[in-house]
Write an enzyme that holds these catalytic residues in place. Structure first.
Site, PDB file in Angstrom:
ATOM      1  N   ASP A  88       0.862  -1.169   0.000  1.00 37.14           N
ATOM      2  CA  ASP A  88       0.000   0.000   0.000  1.00 37.14           C
ATOM      3  C   ASP A  88       0.906   1.228   0.000  1.00 37.14           C
ATOM      4  OD1 ASP A  88      -2.257   1.442  -0.078  1.00 37.14           O
ATOM      5  OD2 ASP A  88      -3.016   0.888   1.904  1.00 37.14           O
ATOM      6  N   GLY A  90       0.343   4.485   1.352  1.00 41.82           N
ATOM      7  CA  GLY A  90       0.388   5.448   2.456  1.00 41.82           C
ATOM      8  C   GLY A  90      -0.806   6.377   2.467  1.00 41.82           C
ATOM      9  N   GLY A  91      -1.626   6.333   1.403  1.00 46.98           N
ATOM     10  CA  GLY A  91      -2.831   7.165   1.355  1.00 46.98           C
ATOM     11  C   GLY A  91      -3.733   6.933   2.555  1.00 46.98           C
ATOM     12  N   ASP A 142      -3.473   7.682  -3.274  1.00 45.42           N
ATOM     13  CA  ASP A 142      -4.785   8.314  -3.424  1.00 45.42           C
ATOM     14  C   ASP A 142      -5.017   9.312  -2.300  1.00 45.42           C
ATOM     15  OD1 ASP A 142      -4.829   6.278  -1.534  1.00 45.42           O
ATOM     16  OD2 ASP A 142      -6.934   5.804  -1.841  1.00 45.42           O
ATOM     17  N   ASP A 261      -8.259  -7.503   1.693  1.00 42.96           N
ATOM     18  CA  ASP A 261      -7.245  -7.513   2.750  1.00 42.96           C
ATOM     19  C   ASP A 261      -7.897  -6.968   3.999  1.00 42.96           C
ATOM     20  OD1 ASP A 261      -7.123  -4.558   1.818  1.00 42.96           O
ATOM     21  OD2 ASP A 261      -5.952  -4.572   3.657  1.00 42.96           O
ATOM     22  N   CYS A 299     -11.469 -28.195  10.825  1.00 41.54           N
ATOM     23  CA  CYS A 299     -10.388 -27.301  10.385  1.00 41.54           C
ATOM     24  C   CYS A 299      -9.078 -28.083  10.330  1.00 41.54           C
ATOM     25  CB  CYS A 299     -10.250 -26.107  11.335  1.00 41.54           C
ATOM     26  SG  CYS A 299      -8.911 -24.994  10.870  1.00 41.54           S
ATOM     27  N   CYS A 301      -6.008 -26.715  10.255  1.00 45.68           N
ATOM     28  CA  CYS A 301      -4.853 -25.879  10.603  1.00 45.68           C
ATOM     29  C   CYS A 301      -4.010 -26.568  11.693  1.00 45.68           C
ATOM     30  CB  CYS A 301      -5.289 -24.480  11.039  1.00 45.68           C
ATOM     31  SG  CYS A 301      -5.759 -24.317  12.764  1.00 45.68           S
ATOM     32  N   CYS A 304      -5.687 -26.603  15.173  1.00 47.97           N
ATOM     33  CA  CYS A 304      -6.803 -27.552  15.328  1.00 47.97           C
ATOM     34  C   CYS A 304      -6.347 -29.004  15.244  1.00 47.97           C
ATOM     35  CB  CYS A 304      -7.888 -27.273  14.288  1.00 47.97           C
ATOM     36  SG  CYS A 304      -8.762 -25.738  14.629  1.00 47.97           S
ATOM     37  N   HIS A 330      -5.136 -20.169  13.288  1.00 53.55           N
ATOM     38  CA  HIS A 330      -6.501 -20.647  13.040  1.00 53.55           C
ATOM     39  C   HIS A 330      -7.340 -19.598  12.316  1.00 53.55           C
ATOM     40  CE1 HIS A 330     -10.372 -22.499  13.361  1.00 53.55           C
ATOM     41  NE2 HIS A 330     -10.814 -21.321  13.759  1.00 53.55           N
TER      42      HIS A 330
HETATM   43 ZN    ZN Z   1      -8.057 -24.311  12.891  1.00 44.86          ZN
END
Ligand code: ZN
Length: 364
Positions: A88, A90-91, A142, A261, A299, A301, A304, A330
């Site tokens: 990004d 800095g706007g 911007d 984002d 999940c 991950c 988990c 997670h």
């Molecule tokens: Zn998870």
């Protein structure tokens, strides 16, 4: 550079080719403002299925300096992240009273928080800094007004954003760095349309929608989004900046947004709030301290697969850093699983049904 693969109404999946990797769209980028996603190593981040992050070029230019990072081999090498990086400009920081001194047609004057010196950020310097960092995608500078500011003030910022966008494009030297333009316009349909048409007509690789999800109502936000997208060419990727709530992402995808984002998953983790397909749970006040099941049953991950709710609860309640790491892993994996499911639903042609089902469970 960007190819649409499947479409379901206005929602689409695609591939965005960057110099470091190719990303499946729609996609979600965790925020790594200062060249790190809070509490995660690059390996842990990669394991969450993250293909791209966004860092802040202006903040990095103040500390440690973009020239130092360039000398180090660029931002990818500096932070040992081989996949995609957006930067990004800095706007957005101009919205912060801690930073901002003033805005003129020339650029944005900031107070350097490290030492207090005034710094002038212009479209040309914003491009130069991002080229020194060597990110995959550089965002134009911007002029972001408060979305509900008076019409005349927002109009002035739209005109300035157009002029800065043209100067930003002219400053481009690095041919392999993609550039995304940002349209503004606050909550005003007429200004959103004018800004979108202008940015769309310029030689950008992607089109972002800025100045939303910062205080306006959801109705105003989605009206502004739809007024913008109506004037954005179909064949360029569209990026709605700063939007992270799962319900809102689902609506934006339905309107044809490809890129997101937000600090939400990492910030939630730091607040001991875990995100699941059945809604969010605050672990410090949850009844999980004797629950030996994982955070989320299906999940995949690291948190988990290896640990229980009881353990994560204990770590978060006792402020152990490892608790923040597990919660962040997670939450980011949750966002990436959501994006995987979104892409699969678009591919299967049943996106509206998926969205309805998700909302039903998430709010339950
Ligand atoms: Zn998870």
């Amino acid at each position: 550079m960007f190819k649409i693969k499947d479409e379901c109404g206005k929602a689409r999946t695609g591939r965005l080719k960057l110099r470091s990797c190719t990303i499946k769209t729609p996609f979600f980028m965790p925020v790594g403002t200062k060249a790190a996603v809070k509490n995660l190593s690059p390996e842990q981040l990669k394991e969450t299925g993250t293909e791209c992050i966004i860092a802040n070029s202006f903040v990095l230019s103040l500390k440690p300096g973009s020239k130092l990072i360039q000398k180090h081999g660029g931002l990818h090498e500096f932070m040992k992240w081989k996949k995609g990086i957006f930067t990004d400009s800095g706007g957005f920081q101009a919205g912060s009273k801690d930073f901002l001194v003033g805005i003129s047609d020339k650029g944005i004057k900031f107070r350097n928080p490290y030492g207090g010196k005034a710094e002038l950020l212009m479209p040309e310097t914003a491009k130069l800094i991002q080229e020194e960092l060597g990110s995959d995608v550089a965002m134009a500078l911007d002029d972001m007004p408060n979305p509900t500011a008076p019409f005349e003030k927002v109009k002035q910022s739209v005109i300035r954003t157009n002029e800065w966008a043209e100067r930003f494009i002219k400053a481009k030297i690095d041919k392999k760095q993609l550039i995304f333009g940002i349209s503004q316009g606050g909550i005003y349909k007429e200004l959103r349309e004018f800004s979108a048409k202008s940015i769309n007509s310029m030689d950008f690789d992607g089109l972002a929608i800025g100045g939303l999800a910062i205080g306006e109502t959801k109705r105003q936000m989605f009206a502004a989004l739809s007024a913008t997208i109506a004037h954005y060419g179909k064949n360029k990727p569209r990026y709605l900046m700063g939007l992270g709530s799962p319900e809102d992402i689902l609506v934006a995808v339905e309107q044809g947004v490809d890129c997101f984002d937000s600090i939400l998953p990492t910030q939630n983790a730091r607040r001991a709030t875990l995100m699941t397909f059945n809604g969010t749970v605050h672990y410090k006040t949850s009844k999980y301290s004797k629950d030996f099941s994982p955070i989320e049953e299906d999940c995949d991950c690291y948190a988990c697969k290896n640990f229980t709710k009881a353990y994560v609860c204990h770590l978060l309640k006792t402020y152990e850093n490892f608790g923040l790491t597990l919660a962040t892993i997670h939450n980011i994996r949750f966002m990436q699983r959501l994006m995987e499911k979104i892409r699969a639903a678009i591919r299967a042609g049943d996106y509206p049904a998926f969205r309805k089902e998700f909302i039903k469970n998430y709010k339950a």
